[in-house]
Design a protein around this motif. Structure first.
Motif, PDB file in Angstrom:
ATOM      1  N   PHE A  54      36.130  32.553  23.788  1.00 35.60           N
ATOM      2  CA  PHE A  54      35.558  33.313  24.904  1.00 35.60           C
ATOM      3  C   PHE A  54      34.300  32.630  25.454  1.00 35.60           C
ATOM      4  N   ALA A  72      35.456  29.758  27.526  1.00 32.50           N
ATOM      5  CA  ALA A  72      36.100  30.247  28.758  1.00 32.50           C
ATOM      6  C   ALA A  72      35.048  30.750  29.750  1.00 32.50           C
ATOM      7  N   LYS A  73      33.980  31.365  29.229  1.00 32.67           N
ATOM      8  CA  LYS A  73      32.909  31.848  30.131  1.00 32.67           C
ATOM      9  C   LYS A  73      32.254  30.677  30.857  1.00 32.67           C
ATOM     10  N   ASP A  99      39.707  26.292  30.381  1.00 37.78           N
ATOM     11  CA  ASP A  99      40.966  26.987  30.077  1.00 37.78           C
ATOM     12  C   ASP A  99      41.224  26.751  28.600  1.00 37.78           C
ATOM     13  N   ALA A 142      40.137  39.747  24.668  1.00 40.41           N
ATOM     14  CA  ALA A 142      40.265  39.017  25.946  1.00 40.41           C
ATOM     15  C   ALA A 142      40.372  40.028  27.095  1.00 40.41           C
ATOM     16  N   LEU A 163      38.932  38.162  30.325  1.00 37.28           N
ATOM     17  CA  LEU A 163      39.122  36.708  30.267  1.00 37.28           C
ATOM     18  C   LEU A 163      40.586  36.324  30.034  1.00 37.28           C
ATOM     19  N   LYS A 196      41.799  32.992  31.632  1.00 36.08           N
ATOM     20  CA  LYS A 196      41.241  31.718  31.141  1.00 36.08           C
ATOM     21  C   LYS A 196      41.612  31.435  29.690  1.00 36.08           C
ATOM     22  N   THR A 197      42.248  32.397  29.013  1.00 38.98           N
ATOM     23  CA  THR A 197      42.529  32.228  27.583  1.00 38.98           C
ATOM     24  C   THR A 197      43.998  32.520  27.267  1.00 38.98           C
TER      25      THR A 197
END
Ligand SMILES: C[S@@+](CC[C@H](N)C(=O)[O-])C[C@H]1O[C@@H](n2cnc3c(N)ncnc32)[C@H](O)[C@@H]1O
Length: 272
Positions: A75, A78-79, A83, A101, A106, A109-110
């Protein structure tokens, strides 16, 4: 009961149902998944040491988080725009990660997959950054995992393992005559302690390398060490001057271990 209190009560109930937690995730509404963690605010305190060593903007980066657990690092990366694929053998932790997630918004992106680290040998994907923290010592075949990951990694690895005590590292480990073995006993000779039974009560802890051993393994897989953010944590980048031993020595051994057809390649070489 206000809307906020009702939501908070629901989240706390879900956290309870998803127990036990190894990662203390900080959710957007400021709820935490394991606020009484025995290691403290884990792994937030490790991330704080590490994060200045990682580019702030990871847009366009493909990242693999090996042994992602509940996805704390997945996470955070991803922040920053990456990816991220998180893999873990344990479906309990993957369930936590998928739940979190969604709570963090998120999902785009995850991704999370149940995989053994060794399964990556059969995957086509390549990764700019491989996050390999807290897993090596759990593996019975650590060098195989390192080789597989190095083959899937184009640039950077963040590596952490439980390790043997000591900070020494011999600089000359090139060669020794067969009867001169004393140097192997020196603190700074690259080593791994094999755990036959349990370590810290955990029978899945197999190998604890020393500092020199960690650096040597990374170099042997074609990396140079570029940062030491904290105890047992290493930043490594692919070293164009020093390719992995796979490409200079024993590729067929690797291919056999990942069940690739190595005889065809060796056979072709012999015919030539
Ligand atoms: C000590 S935790 C580390 C979690 C996280 N990477 C961290 O640094 O906080 C080890 C994690 O690796 C996973 N794991 C252990 N062996 C594995 C394997 N062979 N392949 C993939 N994941 C594995 C475990 O399920 C667990 O989630």
């Amino acid at each position: 009961m206000t809307q906020d209190t009702r939501l908070r009560t629901n989240i706390n109930k879900e956290i309870e149902e998803l127990k036990p937690w190894f990662h203390n995730l900080h959710l957007p509404d400021s709820t935490q998944t394991a606020p009484d963690h025995w290691l403290g605010d884990f792994p937030m305190f490790k991330w704080k040491e590490l994060s200045p060593f990682i580019p702030q903007d990871l847009s366009g980066w493909k990242v693999l988080d090996v042994g992602c657990n509940a996805g704390f690092y997945t996470f955070e990366l991803a922040k920053r725009g990456a990816d991220v694929l998180g893999i873990d053998v344990d479906t309990h932790y993957l369930k936590q990660a998928e739940w979190a997630a969604e709570k963090m918004g998120l999902q785009k992106k995850t991704r999370f997959k149940q995989m053994q680290v060794y399964d990556l040998a059969k995957e086509k994907e390549n990764f700019d950054l491989i996050w390999f923290m807290g897993v090596l010592y759990h593996l019975r075949y650590p060098m195989l995992a390192m080789d597989i990951l190095a083959e899937k990694n184009s640039d950077m690895m963040v590596f952490q393992t439980l390790s043997m005590p000591g900070k020494e590292a011999e600089t000359d480990t090139w060669d020794r005559p067969i009867n001169e073995r004393e140097d192997l006993l020196k603190d700074g000779w690259p080593k791994m302690a094999f755990i036959e039974h349990k370590f810290s009560g955990d029978p899945t802890n197999w190998w604890l390398p020393n500092h020199a051993g960690i650096e040597a393994m990374l170099r042997s897989c074609g990396y140079k060490i570029t940062g030491r953010p904290g105890h047992e944590i290493y930043i490594a980048r692919k070293d164009a001057e020093n390719p992995s031993c796979l490409h200079t020595w024993n590729k067929s051994e690797y291919q056999s271990a990942i069940q690739e057809d190595w005889k065809a390649e060796v056979g072709n070489k012999i015919k030539k």
